[in-house]
Design a protein around this motif. Structure first.
Motif, short mmCIF file in Angstrom:
data_model
loop_
_atom_site.label_atom_id
_atom_site.label_comp_id
_atom_site.label_asym_id
_atom_site.label_seq_id
_atom_site.Cartn_x
_atom_site.Cartn_y
_atom_site.Cartn_z
N ALA A 151 -5.40 4.70 -0.53
CA ALA A 151 -3.94 4.64 -0.45
C ALA A 151 -3.34 5.99 -0.03
CB ALA A 151 -3.36 4.21 -1.78
N ALA A 152 -4.14 7.04 -0.16
CA ALA A 152 -3.66 8.38 0.22
C ALA A 152 -3.46 8.50 1.73
CB ALA A 152 -4.66 9.44 -0.24
N LEU A 153 -4.07 7.57 2.47
CA LEU A 153 -4.15 7.73 3.93
C LEU A 153 -2.95 7.17 4.68
CD1 LEU A 153 -7.95 6.79 4.21
CD2 LEU A 153 -6.95 9.09 4.16
N THR A 154 -2.06 6.48 3.98
CA THR A 154 -0.91 5.85 4.65
C THR A 154 0.22 5.62 3.64
OG1 THR A 154 -0.14 3.78 5.68
CG2 THR A 154 -2.04 3.60 4.25
N PRO A 155 1.46 5.56 4.10
CA PRO A 155 2.52 5.09 3.18
C PRO A 155 2.24 3.63 2.82
CG PRO A 155 3.46 6.16 5.12
CD PRO A 155 2.00 5.95 5.40
N GLY A 156 2.64 3.21 1.61
CA GLY A 156 2.27 1.87 1.13
C GLY A 156 3.43 1.03 0.66
N PRO A 157 4.17 0.41 1.59
CA PRO A 157 5.28 -0.44 1.18
C PRO A 157 4.85 -1.49 0.14
CG PRO A 157 5.04 -0.43 3.58
CD PRO A 157 3.96 0.42 3.04
N ASP A 162 -3.13 -10.82 -7.24
CA ASP A 162 -2.96 -11.96 -6.34
C ASP A 162 -2.60 -11.54 -4.92
OD1 ASP A 162 -3.52 -13.84 -8.28
OD2 ASP A 162 -1.45 -13.83 -9.02
N THR A 163 -3.02 -10.38 -4.51
CA THR A 163 -2.70 -9.92 -3.16
C THR A 163 -3.95 -9.93 -2.27
OG1 THR A 163 -3.18 -7.60 -3.64
CG2 THR A 163 -0.93 -8.35 -4.11
N ALA A 164 -3.73 -9.99 -0.97
CA ALA A 164 -4.85 -10.00 -0.02
C ALA A 164 -5.66 -8.70 -0.12
CB ALA A 164 -4.32 -10.17 1.40
N LEU A 165 -5.00 -7.62 -0.50
CA LEU A 165 -5.68 -6.33 -0.59
C LEU A 165 -6.85 -6.36 -1.58
CD1 LEU A 165 -5.14 -3.58 0.82
CD2 LEU A 165 -4.15 -2.82 -1.32
N PHE A 166 -6.70 -7.21 -2.61
CA PHE A 166 -7.75 -7.27 -3.64
C PHE A 166 -8.70 -8.45 -3.47
CE2 PHE A 166 -7.66 -3.82 -6.68
CZ PHE A 166 -6.59 -3.10 -6.18
N LYS A 201 4.27 2.31 12.21
CA LYS A 201 5.09 1.14 11.84
C LYS A 201 4.22 -0.11 11.71
CE LYS A 201 9.37 2.83 13.91
NZ LYS A 201 10.25 2.74 15.08
N MET A 202 3.19 -0.19 12.58
CA MET A 202 2.28 -1.34 12.54
C MET A 202 1.45 -1.31 11.26
SD MET A 202 -0.93 -2.21 14.99
CE MET A 202 -0.14 -2.28 16.58
N VAL A 203 0.95 -0.13 10.93
CA VAL A 203 0.12 0.02 9.72
C VAL A 203 0.94 -0.34 8.48
CG1 VAL A 203 -1.16 1.66 8.28
CG2 VAL A 203 -1.37 1.77 10.76
N MET A 204 2.17 0.14 8.42
CA MET A 204 2.99 -0.11 7.22
C MET A 204 3.30 -1.60 7.06
SD MET A 204 5.45 3.16 6.67
CE MET A 204 6.51 2.92 8.08
N LYS A 205 3.52 -2.28 8.20
CA LYS A 205 3.79 -3.73 8.15
C LYS A 205 2.57 -4.48 7.61
CE LYS A 205 6.11 -7.18 10.92
NZ LYS A 205 6.59 -7.57 12.22
N LEU A 206 1.40 -4.05 8.07
CA LEU A 206 0.14 -4.65 7.64
C LEU A 206 -0.07 -4.46 6.14
CD1 LEU A 206 -2.38 -6.01 8.98
CD2 LEU A 206 -3.43 -3.75 8.94
N ILE A 207 0.17 -3.23 5.68
CA ILE A 207 0.00 -2.92 4.25
C ILE A 207 0.97 -3.76 3.42
CG2 ILE A 207 0.21 -1.10 2.47
CD1 ILE A 207 -2.09 -0.44 4.25
N GLN A 208 2.21 -3.87 3.90
CA GLN A 208 3.21 -4.66 3.19
C GLN A 208 2.75 -6.12 3.05
OE1 GLN A 208 7.11 -4.63 4.97
NE2 GLN A 208 8.08 -5.09 3.03
#
Ligand code: NAP
Length: 260
Positions: free
Chosen positions: A142-148, A198-202, A247-254
């Motif tokens: 998570a240190a590597l990008t902003p995380g909406p 319950d998120t895709a990240l996990f 902007k693409m990375v942040m949308k993906l993380i969101q």
């Protein structure tokens, strides 16, 4: 038994327990910290019986303003010579920045940032004076990008990596090192505590054992950063991330942190 004691914060959690087992299994003493006395006492009994090492425990809420000072003082009064400082305690919290409470955020900043920093500040001078000691600060990918949807958590971990890396450079030429461990999603208590289950990240979270081993070995070698616990497709993603539009990375993380 020997005096190469490792102080491990968050030792009763998924990753922390693995660090405690790893260090004690080599015949070393440990100084374990978390909030919950009963969990600490159970782990103390387990490690003592299994490895015949000394296991010191201290139950303390690391979000308290003077928690780091109390930990340091306890080590001094109990004559615990800390050789390894593993700053592992930490937690996240899902939700929009505007919706999360002040209390939730201040508590996260206190544990993930303030107490971690103060523990390094308190123990590092002793390490330098003695000419030995290693520090492992548990950060996150998570240190590597902003995380909406986990804005504060990602920011705390960016801080942890940045701080660790800068001090790593400052202590070059001494026998001391500061390593940042950046795990991906793991099957620990973190997902439930942080509302991330319950998120895709996990969806592809990995067990913490191999991550702990990579971090522990990296600390022993004095590595700058250790990234661990990524699935085969996440590895190239991480490599490519700095090259992708932010902007693409942040949308993906969101999207990945939204409830499925
Ligand atoms: N799991 C993941 O997906 C993941 C990914 C990247 C990085 N990380 C990082 O890995 C580290 C370890 O987390 P984990 O995954 O092992 O989570 P975990 O299973 O929830 O364990 C967290 C540990 O920290 C302790 N802790 C939390 N708040 C505390 C406080 N205020 N005072 C004292 N102790 C406190 C907990 O003790 P109590 O139960 O007594 O509160 C527990 O021992 C954290 O820094 C986390 O940010 C985790």
């Amino acid at each position: 038994m020997n005096n190469k004691t490792a102080l491990i914060t968050g030792a009763t959690g998924g990753l922390g327990r693995e660090f405690a087992h790893l260090h004690a299994a080599k015949g070393n003493d440990v100084f374990l910290i978390s909030k919950t006395q009963t969990a600490l006492a159970a782990l103390q009994a387990e490690l003592t019986a299994t490895y015949q090492v000394s296991v010191h425990i201290l139950a303390i809420d690391l979000s308290q303003v003077d928690a780091a000072e109390k930990v340091y003082e306890y080590a001094q009064t109990q004559n615990i010579e800390v050789e390894y400082l593993i700053n592992n305690a930490g937690f996240g919290g899902r939700g929009e920045f505007a919706q999360r409470t002040m209390e939730q955020d201040v508590s996260m900043l206190a544990v993930n940032v303030v107490t971690l920093t103060k523990l390094v500040k308190l123990f590092l001078p002793d390490f330098l004076h003695r000419g030995s000691g290693r520090i492992l600060n548990v950060s996150s990918t998570a240190a590597l990008t902003p995380g909406p949807l986990q804005a504060e958590y990602y920011a705390t971990k960016a801080y942890v990596t940045s701080l660790s890396n800068a001090i790593w450079q400052e202590v070059q030429g001494t026998n001391i090192s500061v390593t940042a461990l950046m795990p991906g999603a793991m099957t620990t208590g973190f997902a439930a505590t942080s509302g991330m289950g319950d998120t895709a990240l996990f969806a592809n979270a990995v067990p913490p054992k191999a991550v702990a081993e990579a971090g522990y070995n990296g600390m022993m070698k004095g590595k700058l950063n250790v990234i661990a616990g990524l699935t085969f497709w996440q590895k190239p993603m991480m490599m490519l991330m700095p090259l992708m539009p932010k902007k693409m990375v942040m949308k993906l993380i969101q999207q990945m942190q939204s409830i499925k």
